[in-house]
Design a protein around this motif. Sequence first.
Motif, mmCIF file in Angstrom:
data_model
loop_
_atom_site.group_PDB
_atom_site.id
_atom_site.type_symbol
_atom_site.label_atom_id
_atom_site.label_comp_id
_atom_site.label_asym_id
_atom_site.label_seq_id
_atom_site.Cartn_x
_atom_site.Cartn_y
_atom_site.Cartn_z
ATOM 1 N N SER A 1 73.096 37.277 3.827
ATOM 2 C CA SER A 1 72.929 36.177 2.875
ATOM 3 C C SER A 1 71.434 35.965 2.598
ATOM 4 O O SER A 1 70.626 36.258 3.489
ATOM 5 N N PRO A 2 71.062 35.425 1.464
ATOM 6 C CA PRO A 2 71.946 35.042 0.378
ATOM 7 C C PRO A 2 72.390 36.251 -0.438
ATOM 8 O O PRO A 2 71.595 37.138 -0.733
ATOM 9 N N SER B 1 83.294 29.541 -5.528
ATOM 10 C CA SER B 1 82.634 29.459 -4.225
ATOM 11 C C SER B 1 83.533 30.097 -3.187
ATOM 12 O O SER B 1 84.741 29.854 -3.183
ATOM 13 N N GLY C 1 68.341 27.909 -7.312
ATOM 14 C CA GLY C 1 69.124 28.103 -8.535
ATOM 15 C C GLY C 1 69.138 26.871 -9.395
ATOM 16 O O GLY C 1 68.106 26.244 -9.645
ATOM 17 N N LEU D 1 75.192 37.408 -3.722
ATOM 18 C CA LEU D 1 76.101 37.001 -4.791
ATOM 19 C C LEU D 1 77.092 38.130 -5.044
ATOM 20 O O LEU D 1 76.709 39.300 -5.065
ATOM 21 N N THR E 1 70.569 29.423 -12.691
ATOM 22 C CA THR E 1 71.471 29.708 -11.593
ATOM 23 C C THR E 1 71.429 31.210 -11.265
ATOM 24 O O THR E 1 71.117 32.035 -12.132
ATOM 25 N N THR E 2 71.712 31.537 -10.014
ATOM 26 C CA THR E 2 71.579 32.934 -9.576
ATOM 27 C C THR E 2 72.362 33.881 -10.480
ATOM 28 O O THR E 2 71.882 34.971 -10.799
ATOM 29 N N ALA E 3 73.545 33.453 -10.900
ATOM 30 C CA ALA E 3 74.370 34.329 -11.743
ATOM 31 C C ALA E 3 73.627 34.757 -12.998
ATOM 32 O O ALA E 3 73.546 35.951 -13.319
ATOM 33 N N TYR F 1 79.708 32.668 -5.385
ATOM 34 C CA TYR F 1 78.613 32.153 -4.571
ATOM 35 C C TYR F 1 79.143 31.954 -3.149
ATOM 36 O O TYR F 1 80.315 31.603 -2.960
ATOM 37 N N MET F 2 78.283 32.124 -2.166
ATOM 38 C CA MET F 2 78.652 31.892 -0.756
ATOM 39 C C MET F 2 79.899 32.684 -0.376
ATOM 40 O O MET F 2 80.744 32.200 0.376
ATOM 41 N N PHE G 1 82.817 30.932 -12.178
ATOM 42 C CA PHE G 1 81.897 30.712 -11.069
ATOM 43 C C PHE G 1 82.732 30.151 -9.920
ATOM 44 O O PHE G 1 83.309 29.065 -10.058
ATOM 45 N N PRO H 1 66.610 31.435 -8.945
ATOM 46 C CA PRO H 1 67.138 32.303 -7.893
ATOM 47 C C PRO H 1 66.112 32.838 -6.901
ATOM 48 O O PRO H 1 66.485 33.356 -5.860
#
Length: 263
Positions: free
Chosen positions: A233-234, A152, A97, A236, A126-128, A177-178, A150, A20
């Motif tokens: 951004s970025p 998007s 990520g 979460l 992953t960022t999570a 995400y995003m 998860f 991340p």
Amino acid sequence: MISSKNSNRAGAVYLVGAGPGDPELLTVKALKILRKADIVFYDDLVSPRILGVCRKKAELVYVGKRLGQHSCLQEDINSRLFQAASEHKIVARLKGGDPSVFGRVGEEYSSLLANGIQCEIIAGITTASGVASSLGFPLTHRDYAREILFLSGHKKDGANTDSFRNLNCIGKTLVVYMGLNSLDTIVSELLESGNSETTKIAIIQNATLSSERVFIGNLENIQTIVEENQVKSPALLVVGEIVGFYSEMEKLKNSFSEIPQTL
Ligand code: SAH
């Protein structure tokens, strides 16, 4: 376009997860590859500190594509990776990520293999998971959530998502995400699905970096919080009761007179 099958002299391409942001969250395998790679292709989500671990002589090539402004088309990236593999022994393609989580690694992997290039995907954090651990909220604390989703907030064709329709958040942790650009749609779809206005939501900008910012709200006030704080951004989104656990733990941590040392 890729024109011909590769020869036996071709190098290998490693599709590497950069984690991340915090370089300490790189895997040992990723680190080993970055220290050996002759050329490294990277995009927007790879922090400069991570590029700093690459071999001094490595050629660093930016192939970023921010949402809505495709500076490099996927096809161009595929052919540049192919080309690099015919000129270099070790090619690294760094992705934020975990490359396998909303990372478009599939397109690159299949294109390279189909064109005779040896290719391997190296997992990243992953960022999570990175942010959940660093901030101290387990994604599946069983008192709060037995499922993680998860999702998007952005679709391939740029259309708004409809993944949030008929979605009940109780007993779940939603990680989006995003999702920042479509926050209004996400919030209204979650409300239309019957979720309460008090459903908790956290937004984490620049997770695990020194510039990290954390915002806590609920479905009713989160858009105002985002506007007032100019969240960028970025970022979460985390939705669910576990956000309340995070807030409780923060209160406990704030009662310490000294901040615990990290390694
Ligand atoms: N493969 C990546 C996700 C790429 S999709 C991963 O596994 O983490 C891009 C989205 O990831 C961003 O829009 C944002 O929602 C999230 N993201 C990536 N890095 C982030 C960071 N440091 N802080 C907050 N969100 C991040």
